[in-house]
Design an enzyme around this catalytic site. Structure first.
Site, PDB file in Angstrom:
ATOM      1  N   PHE B 222      61.240  12.187  34.569  1.00 48.18           N
ATOM      2  CA  PHE B 222      61.997  12.355  33.313  1.00 48.18           C
ATOM      3  C   PHE B 222      62.486  11.028  32.746  1.00 48.18           C
ATOM      4  O   PHE B 222      63.439  11.003  31.967  1.00 48.18           O
ATOM      5  CB  PHE B 222      63.188  13.319  33.506  1.00 48.18           C
ATOM      6  CG  PHE B 222      62.873  14.527  34.338  1.00 48.18           C
ATOM      7  CD1 PHE B 222      61.890  15.421  33.934  1.00 48.18           C
ATOM      8  CD2 PHE B 222      63.532  14.771  35.532  1.00 48.18           C
ATOM      9  CE1 PHE B 222      61.576  16.537  34.697  1.00 48.18           C
ATOM     10  CE2 PHE B 222      63.225  15.881  36.310  1.00 48.18           C
ATOM     11  CZ  PHE B 222      62.247  16.763  35.889  1.00 48.18           C
ATOM     12  N   GLU B 226      61.183   5.296  35.601  1.00 47.99           N
ATOM     13  CA  GLU B 226      60.367   4.354  34.829  1.00 47.99           C
ATOM     14  C   GLU B 226      60.749   2.925  35.205  1.00 47.99           C
ATOM     15  O   GLU B 226      59.911   2.131  35.582  1.00 47.99           O
ATOM     16  CB  GLU B 226      60.570   4.576  33.322  1.00 47.99           C
ATOM     17  CG  GLU B 226      59.719   3.614  32.489  1.00 47.99           C
ATOM     18  CD  GLU B 226      59.839   3.843  30.986  1.00 47.99           C
ATOM     19  OE1 GLU B 226      60.437   4.854  30.575  1.00 47.99           O
ATOM     20  OE2 GLU B 226      59.329   3.003  30.232  1.00 47.99           O
ATOM     21  N   ARG B 304      64.333   3.051  19.635  1.00 45.01           N
ATOM     22  CA  ARG B 304      63.867   4.410  19.325  1.00 45.01           C
ATOM     23  C   ARG B 304      64.981   5.242  18.669  1.00 45.01           C
ATOM     24  O   ARG B 304      64.708   6.116  17.858  1.00 45.01           O
ATOM     25  CB  ARG B 304      63.289   5.113  20.555  1.00 45.01           C
ATOM     26  CG  ARG B 304      62.469   6.345  20.192  1.00 45.01           C
ATOM     27  CD  ARG B 304      61.767   6.952  21.375  1.00 45.01           C
ATOM     28  NE  ARG B 304      60.421   6.431  21.616  1.00 45.01           N
ATOM     29  CZ  ARG B 304      59.315   6.840  21.001  1.00 45.01           C
ATOM     30  NH1 ARG B 304      59.378   7.773  20.060  1.00 45.01           N
ATOM     31  NH2 ARG B 304      58.147   6.325  21.305  1.00 45.01           N
ATOM     32  N   ALA B 503      56.999   7.624  27.438  1.00 47.54           N
ATOM     33  CA  ALA B 503      56.849   7.756  25.989  1.00 47.54           C
ATOM     34  C   ALA B 503      55.890   8.888  25.617  1.00 47.54           C
ATOM     35  O   ALA B 503      55.274   8.857  24.550  1.00 47.54           O
ATOM     36  CB  ALA B 503      56.394   6.430  25.366  1.00 47.54           C
ATOM     37  N   GLU B 707      58.174  14.624  25.491  1.00 46.92           N
ATOM     38  CA  GLU B 707      59.544  14.441  25.034  1.00 46.92           C
ATOM     39  C   GLU B 707      60.003  15.328  23.870  1.00 46.92           C
ATOM     40  O   GLU B 707      61.115  15.832  23.883  1.00 46.92           O
ATOM     41  CB  GLU B 707      59.758  12.967  24.653  1.00 46.92           C
ATOM     42  CG  GLU B 707      59.763  12.054  25.849  1.00 46.92           C
ATOM     43  CD  GLU B 707      59.627  10.594  25.451  1.00 46.92           C
ATOM     44  OE1 GLU B 707      58.537  10.217  24.989  1.00 46.92           O
ATOM     45  OE2 GLU B 707      60.601   9.860  25.591  1.00 46.92           O
TER      46      GLU B 707
END
Lengths: 486, 750
Positions: B222, B226, B304, B503, B707
């Site tokens: 989730f 990362e 973002r 992403a 996402e």
């Protein structure tokens, strides 16, 4: 050296000399090299480590799904411990296939636990009702979260098997027929019976009392009931300690009506309460209330004694028992002492328990005609959570005035709290808006909540006011009290 | 489905990191971390701990042979702290012992003296103090200042959203094994194997080719794995490198919740202006991002937020400013949506505030301002293949949304104890890494002589089904049975320099790379088949359902024979595919460009029931119409949509991070931090995928799905607010997520 523990682990009879306090999840993963059972939280909160525990009760084999992360190894003695490896057969069984068909597995980490819980549903649900299937999963967290797919799988399983269910048939046999259990389960009853025959582990509370009171100071065995809080708090410490298991006390594991009292043995679990026809008779909504306590995996282990002895100011059963005017019976060397629960909680986590005393049973009067009971609980997450505030009430009316009343509340004091002043205020009063608003004023003054992760003090105070109203609104729906109170 | 993950999962046979058989001589590592959120280290003495029973070694910053630095975008994060600690959990020492219990026992013998400093816990305060990760950024379109005068109403307000614990079921972990050449093989539960490889090499001061990172699967990521799998991988690698023994470092749940970063909390100020028809003329917003104690991915996440600050609406005049503010919490990090949800929460709040002032239903304002073809995003990209209004209209039709509002209105008039609330949540989400360079992927495909196929890519499987999709893409490219295709572990030795699986681009990019690799082999096989069939033009040759066809006519030549013959004719049956998403650019000077390959659209309607007596609530239903392109796997995409939604609802309702004044997390266990359970999931969830929704910009006309559905969950907040205001209509709305039962209660009762 500790006594070796004998059990059946999946297909094999196993003997281990690990200490009885070892966490069963570690035994499974590290000593039995069965990594299908996952470690998610070690708090019984996620269900990734769910297993089935089967016990020969003298007549039949009873299985329950439990969390292995809070299960002391001593509890598997003479039982059948089943992990996902013990359910697998060639290909997928119908439970597994249903999950596959709906795409219910995403990352896959929670899924073995879900298979175990669903198998528990098949082993225990009387009618294989859909809602029972969902309730069986109330302790399994899927973070990905495939709940909608899992629900569809449960629905499909219910649709397939509920109509086929023959209630006259042995459940184990039927699940073997449906291939939900692998064939080796057919031999387990005989094997367990054989194991249990030489059973010298069953004991009585009296014996435990003796062990406890005769042990040199500082070396008393730790009394373990459901272990659902004990093993969250201090598992490392318990690993090497001598333990005495309440679950092995066969003399008082009961729930019965006797001389105008309902008697609940110390080892009675929340699941027992939830399923009890006796309680259902007197408290039609008891099963519903019990569903608000923890999860199936926890309820199968958590006990009345543990909930009370843990002395948590927010313990749901403590709160319920307080309002029911319960007494606890404590015993030491065969000598009994009875204490009203209301006097048993002295201060934060402090009980009127003398060294060596064992809680033997809890009892409360059978509610007479006209008695009403209600339980309220508010928590951040509606299910599977500890209350911010909880409250219980018993009430008897005489004409239009309150004749007798008992109200308890958790999360508002250092102890499970009996609202003495509010109760005194309400006795002899009519049930109406102004009276209840005044009662709420009394209530606010007698509680002293603290701010913590369960909510601010102000919230808990206002919430308990509302729960007081909620009791009366629920018990007197015809009075439309909300018009005056809200 | 024989040889893919799912049946293995269901049988409990999938191997997760902690399930890998432990190599001989393995040591267990435990992290001794800072108990203080801010301070100077006056003394750290591990000498006694080194003598603790069962302890093999204790490592500190002095033991780092290379750079003591793991910051990815900005180099501001030491692997092991030396003179300053900046959050609770800041790594100080690593204890290696024959069991984790013994390693932890040694903690008691570590002498630590920290001079306490006041922690910063409020991003606005950090901003005032100038504690910024990077200079603030501003996206602008039109003339916001000039537009206010034309507005019928202008509303200002504040919108805050809280952080979110990932609570991936599998905690962070690494197993590092020393190799003969002084290098390492590292099994890591990471979404970014190449980043782990690069960072380990830097920490150890060795070449990247000596570090092999391998990932089979994750038990959920989730975004939490990362960037933040890297410290654990580096610590374990350092330990294995220094001791010459295999080392395992797996966090328990409490450690994971306490030490690792979460979704960024945001606080923002908005100002919105509308004309009397309900058209939004101008929107101004300032975001203060709580970045935590190190940059991590904060700057990218902030970007973002700006990209999605107007969600699925066209606003002609926009000014959006955002700043990453250092505080003394563990570095906040990526989490599904990556800053997008925080940006959308602010604009949705602004619309609710405006609706009240204008006396117009929020849904009407939303509908009037939905993006249309050829509109422009604030960052200059034109809106193309827009399906915003289409998803909205289809939802209204399919679910009779008008009726839901009327039903709630009637119910609320008749009931005092309970109120119903309804809200719409359109979502428009851009697909691509906003850092253009990351939009590249490699794949390696081998066809073996028996006709079986092996695929490696840079994508990490974490439950999102990327391996199943890649397998389907390769099988369809060759037109062979899926059972012939196996997707390998993600390994830096097989596919180099891979971008993180993040992403939402995992299947898009790696699937495309795998397709390109398969196509190269297919072209060679066509030539072989043409030779075998004595046909002059290989372009007439095809494979359909494992049989070679020539000009559309089936031949006797099957897949297995073709492959075998190709081998004997010395045909190359392996290929590496490389894909770089085309036509992407972004100018950070001008803050304009084309950062996304395409956008995903969809709309959700959420219905809730509020218990006004107790302040509790039930999310009754969520209906979604979603643009999944031409789905590669409907079952997987449905799971992604439903799963994202439920996580989003959790973020907006029950998931609450509570800290004390010293920045210590109080909700640090599964008992105190609540994620959705099966019974709190809405009883009704429906997901309808738009039909005829091909997407020319992604592999096989599909669309990314990871996402975007998360943001449908935001609808739960506003449906609750709707119900709360039905009970207290005179009270101004609050925009402060999550809307916990406590907050609802206090709003209703104040």
């Amino acid at each position: 050296m500790s006594q070796p523990i004998n059990c059946i682990f999946n297909r094999d009879t196993v003997q281990t000399s690990l200490p009885a306090g070892t966490v069963t999840l570690d035994f499974i993963r590290h000593h039995q090299n069965s990594p299908g059972t996952k470690e998610g939280c070690r708090e019984g909160e996620c269900g990734a480590c769910a297993v089935l525990l089967g016990q020969w009760n003298g007549k039949s084999l009873q299985y329950q799904a439990v969390a292995s992360c809070l299960l002391p190894l001593g509890e598997i003695e003479h039982k059948h411990l089943v992990t996902i490896e013990g359910l697998n057969r060639e290909g997928l069984n119908p439970v597994q296939q249903a999950l596959l068909d709906e795409g219910a597995a995403q990352c896959g980490f929670c899924i073995p636990g879900i298979v175990l819980s669903l198998t528990g549903f098949f082993l225990t649900s009387p009618d294989l009702a859909y809602q029972d299937g969902i309730d069986a999963l109330d302790g399994n967290i899927c973070r990905c979260t495939g709940y909608a797919s899992i629900r569809r799988a449960v629905k499909n399983l219910h649709d397939t098997f509920a109509p086929k269910l023959d209630k006259n048939k042995d459940r184990l046999e039927q699940l073997l027929e449906w291939e939900i259990l692998p064939p080796y389960f057919a031999d387990i009853p005989a094997q367990l019976k054989c194991l249990a025959e030489g059973d010298c582990t069953s004991t009585t509370t009296e014996k435990v009392e003796n062990i406890l009171s005769s042990a040199p100071q500082g070396e008393e065995p730790v009394l373990v009931a459901g272990a659902t809080d004990l093993y969250v708090q201090r598992p490392e410490e318990l690993a090497d300690k001598a333990l005495a298991f309440v679950s092995r006390c066969t003399d008082d594991a009961c729930l019965r009506e006797e001389n105008g009292h309902i008697i609940i043995g110390a080892g009675t679990t929340v699941t027992h309460l939830k399923q009890s026809p006796l309680l259902k008779k007197h408290f039609p909504k008891m099963s519903e209330y019990m569903t608000r306590i923890a999860s199936t995996l926890m309820r199968n282990r958590a006990t009345v004694a543990g909930n009370i002895m843990n002395a948590s100011p927010i313990g749901d059963l403590s709160i319920i028992m307080l309002a029911l005017q319960a007494h606890v019976v404590l015993a030491k060397k065969g000598e009994k002492r009875e204490v009203p629960l209301i006097k048993f909680f002295l201060d934060y986590k402090k009980l009127d328990r003398r060294p060596g005393e064992v809680l033997k049973r809890v009892h409360f009067p059978v509610p007479a005609e006209g008695w009403m009971f209600h339980f309220e609980k508010v928590s951040q997450r509606h299910w599977l959570d500890i209350a911010s505030v909880n409250s219980a009430i018993t009430l008897k009316m005489k004409g239009d005035v309150i004749e007798d009343i008992h109200i308890s509340a958790g999360g508002v004091a250092p102890v499970p709290f009996y609202l003495q002043k509010t109760v005194e205020f309400l006795e002899g009063k009519q049930v109406n808006g102004p009276v209840l608003l005044d009662a709420a004023g009394v209530l606010e003054k007698e509680i002293a909540p603290i701010s913590d992760v369960r909510g601010s003090a102000q919230y808990k105070t206002s919430l308990l006011r509302r729960l007081l109203f909620a009791h009366f609104i629920s018990l007197f729906p015809g009075k439309k009290l909300e018009e005056e109170l809200l | 489905m024989r040889n893919v993950d799912i049946p293995l999962h269901i049988r409990g046979e999938s191997v997760f990191l902690d399930d890998i058989p432990e190599p001989k001589g393995m040591l267990y590592a435990a992290l001794f971390a800072s108990p203080e959120s801010h301070g100077h280290v006056r003394n750290l003495d591990v000498s006694e701990a080194r003598k603790s029973p069962g302890v093999f070694a204790v490592l500190t910053h002095e033991d780092v042979p290379g750079q003591n630095q793991i910051g990815g975008i900005i180099q501001d994060e030491p692997l092991l702290a030396s003179d300053e600690v900046s959050f609770i959990g800041d790594p100080l020492a690593l204890v290696l012992a024959e069991s984790k219990a013994k390693a932890k026992l040694a903690f008691k013998k570590i002498k630590l003296d920290i001079e306490k400093l006041e922690p910063v816990t409020d991003p606005r305060e950090a901003f005032r103090q100038g504690r910024l990760v990077a200079p603030p950024r501003t996206f602008a379109l039109g003339d916001t200042e000039g537009a206010w005068a034309d507005c019928e109403v202008v509303v200002e307000g504040r919108a805050d959203s809280g952080g979110q614990e990932h609570f991936y079921m599998e905690t962070q972990g690494t197993l590092a094994i020393p190799l003969e050449d002084g290098g390492l093989k590292v099994y890591s539960s990471t979404q970014a194997p190449s980043a782990v490889q690069r960072t380990i090499a830097g920490v150890l001061g060795i070449a990247m080719h000596r570090v092999e990172v391998d990932v089979r699967r994750l038990g959920g990521g989730f975004g939490g794995k990362e960037d933040q799998a890297t410290p654990w991988a580096c610590l374990a690698a350092l330990a294995a490198f220094k001791t010459g023994r295999p080392v395992k470092l797996v966090l328990d749940r409490h450690e994971d919740m306490t030490y690792t970063g979460k979704r960024h909390p945001y606080t923002s100020d908005f100002k919105i202006g509308l004309n009397k028809e309900g058209r939004i003329l101008a929107y101004q917003v300032t975001f203060y991002q709580d970045s935590g104690a190190a940059a991590d991915l904060s700057t990218a996440i902030l970007e973002r937020t700006l990209f999605h600050c107007t969600n699925g609406y066209y606003v002609p005049n926009v000014k959006a400013t955002a700043a990453c503010c250092y505080t003394n919490f563990p570095p906040f990090t990526a989490f599904r949506g990556f800053g997008g949800p925080q940006g959308m929460f602010a604009v949705e709040s602004a619309i609710r505030a405006a609706a009240l002032k204008l006396g117009m239903p929020a849904a009407e304002i939303q509908r009037k301002n939905l993006l249309e073809e050829k509109d422009s995003f604030p960052y200059g990209m034109p809106v193309e293949n827009c399906r915003m209004r289409r998803s909205w209209d289809e939802l209204y039709q399919r679910r009779e949304v008008e009726g839901l509002f009327k039903e709630a209105e009637t119910f609320n008039k008749q009931n005092k104890l309970e109120k119903k609330g309804v809200s719409l949540m359109p979502v428009c989400f851009g697909i691509s890494f906003t850092n253009t360079a990351l939009n590249q992927a490699g794949a390696l495909v081998h066809v073996y002589t028996d006709g079986s196929v092996n695929v490696s890519t840079g994508a990490v499987e974490m439950g999102q089904g990327v391996n199943i999709k890649i397998r389907a893409i390769v099988a369809r490219t060759f037109s062979i049975d899926e059972d012939r295709v196996k997707v390998e572990t993600t390994n830096t030795g097989r596919v180099a320099n891979a971008s993180p699986t993040a992403a939402s681009t995992g299947a898009d990019m790696n699937g495309k790379a795998a397709q390109l690799a398969a196509r190269q082999i297919l072209a060679r096989l066509r030539e072989t088949a043409a030779e075998l069939l004595n046909h002059p033009d290989p372009m007439d040759i095809d494979i359909e359902n494992e049989r070679v066809t020539c000009k559309g006519k089936q031949t006797d030549l099957g897949w297995e024979k073709l492959v075998d013959d190709a081998y004997w004719r010395r045909t190359n049956l392996s290929a590496h595919g490389f894909y770089a998403t085309p036509n992407l650019f972004f100018d950070r000077e001008k803050e304009k460009g084309r950062p996304f390959a395409y956008h995903v659209y969809g709309t959700a309607v959420t219905r809730v029931t509020l218990d006004c007596l107790r302040g509790t609530y039930v999310i009754d239903a969520v209906h979604i119409v979603h643009d999944a392109g031409k789905s590669l796997d409907v079952l997987i995409d449905r799971g992604q949509a439903e799963g994202g939604l439920l996580q989003g609802i959790g973020w907006m309702t029950m998931e609450e991070l509570i800290y004390d004044t010293r920045a210590r997390l109080l909700t640090d266990s599964a008992a105190t931090y609540k994620v959705p359970d099966i019974k709190s999931a809405p009883a009704e969830i429906t997901v309808h995928f738009l039909e005829d929704a091909d997407n020319p910009h992604a592999v096989m006309h599909s669309k990314a799905i990871g996402e975007p559905p998360f943001m449908y969950g935001i609808g739960a907040y506003f449906a609750l607010l709707d119900a709360m205001r039905a009970f207290r209509p005179e009270k101004p709305p609050v925009f402060h997520a999550p809307m916990t039962p406590e907050k609802v209660f206090m709003y209703l009762n104040d």
